[in-house]
Scaffold this motif. Structure first.
Motif, short mmCIF file in Angstrom:
data_model
loop_
_atom_site.label_atom_id
_atom_site.label_comp_id
_atom_site.label_asym_id
_atom_site.label_seq_id
_atom_site.Cartn_x
_atom_site.Cartn_y
_atom_site.Cartn_z
N TRP A 117 15.52 73.19 80.89
CA TRP A 117 14.85 71.91 80.66
C TRP A 117 14.88 71.54 79.18
O TRP A 117 15.16 70.41 78.82
CB TRP A 117 13.42 72.00 81.18
N LEU A 118 14.60 72.51 78.31
CA LEU A 118 14.62 72.26 76.87
C LEU A 118 16.03 71.96 76.38
O LEU A 118 16.24 71.08 75.54
CB LEU A 118 14.04 73.46 76.11
N LEU A 119 17.02 72.67 76.89
CA LEU A 119 18.40 72.44 76.49
C LEU A 119 18.88 71.05 76.91
O LEU A 119 19.59 70.39 76.16
CB LEU A 119 19.31 73.51 77.10
N LYS A 120 18.46 70.60 78.07
CA LYS A 120 18.85 69.28 78.55
C LYS A 120 18.33 68.18 77.64
O LYS A 120 18.95 67.15 77.47
CB LYS A 120 18.33 69.09 79.97
N ARG A 121 17.18 68.39 77.04
CA ARG A 121 16.57 67.38 76.18
C ARG A 121 16.88 67.56 74.71
O ARG A 121 16.40 66.81 73.88
CB ARG A 121 15.07 67.37 76.41
N SER A 122 17.69 68.54 74.37
CA SER A 122 18.03 68.77 72.96
C SER A 122 19.08 67.77 72.50
O SER A 122 19.83 67.24 73.29
CB SER A 122 18.54 70.20 72.77
N PRO A 123 19.15 67.49 71.19
CA PRO A 123 20.15 66.55 70.67
C PRO A 123 21.58 67.00 70.94
O PRO A 123 22.46 66.18 71.08
CB PRO A 123 19.87 66.52 69.16
N VAL A 124 21.82 68.29 71.04
CA VAL A 124 23.18 68.78 71.30
C VAL A 124 23.65 68.31 72.66
O VAL A 124 24.77 67.83 72.82
CB VAL A 124 23.22 70.32 71.21
#
Length: 103
Positions: A22-29
């Motif tokens: 979930w956090l990775l999906k919302r990261s700028p990367v």
């Protein structure tokens, strides 16, 4: 007591996997999806599973706006333009910006 410790850590790691995704999906990367960056300038819904997207890609002099047609299974490049040309009429509607480039 020590026999429960490995089970506890296993369950804790399983619980952290969805949180990490979930956090990775919302990261700028993940939001840009490309090294040079990219962002959606405008989006127009056309029908079920069909959209028109204006996406800005590149940096500096290499910056471009791409008009993309997107369906659930395919993305097509419909046009490309320098952002300065479209920036003259920021309050114009999406349809007016599309017709502006036509002769």
């Amino acid at each position: 007591m020590s026999s429960w410790l490995p089970l506890f850590w296993f369950l804790a790691i399983l619980a952290l996997i969805p949180l990490a995704l979930w956090l990775l999906k919302r990261s700028p990367v993940m939001a840009t999806g490309m090294p040079g960056g990219g962002r959606v300038i405008a989006s127009q819904y056309l029908g079920p599973g069909q959209r028109l997207l204006t996406v800005e890609v590149g940096e500096g002099e290499q910056r471009r706006w791409l008009l993309l047609g997107a369906t659930a299974h395919h993305i097509s490049l419909l046009g490309e333009q320098h952002p300065q040309v479209l920036a003259e009429t920021p309050r114009a509607g999406f349809a007016a910006l599309l017709h502006r480039g036509r002769p």
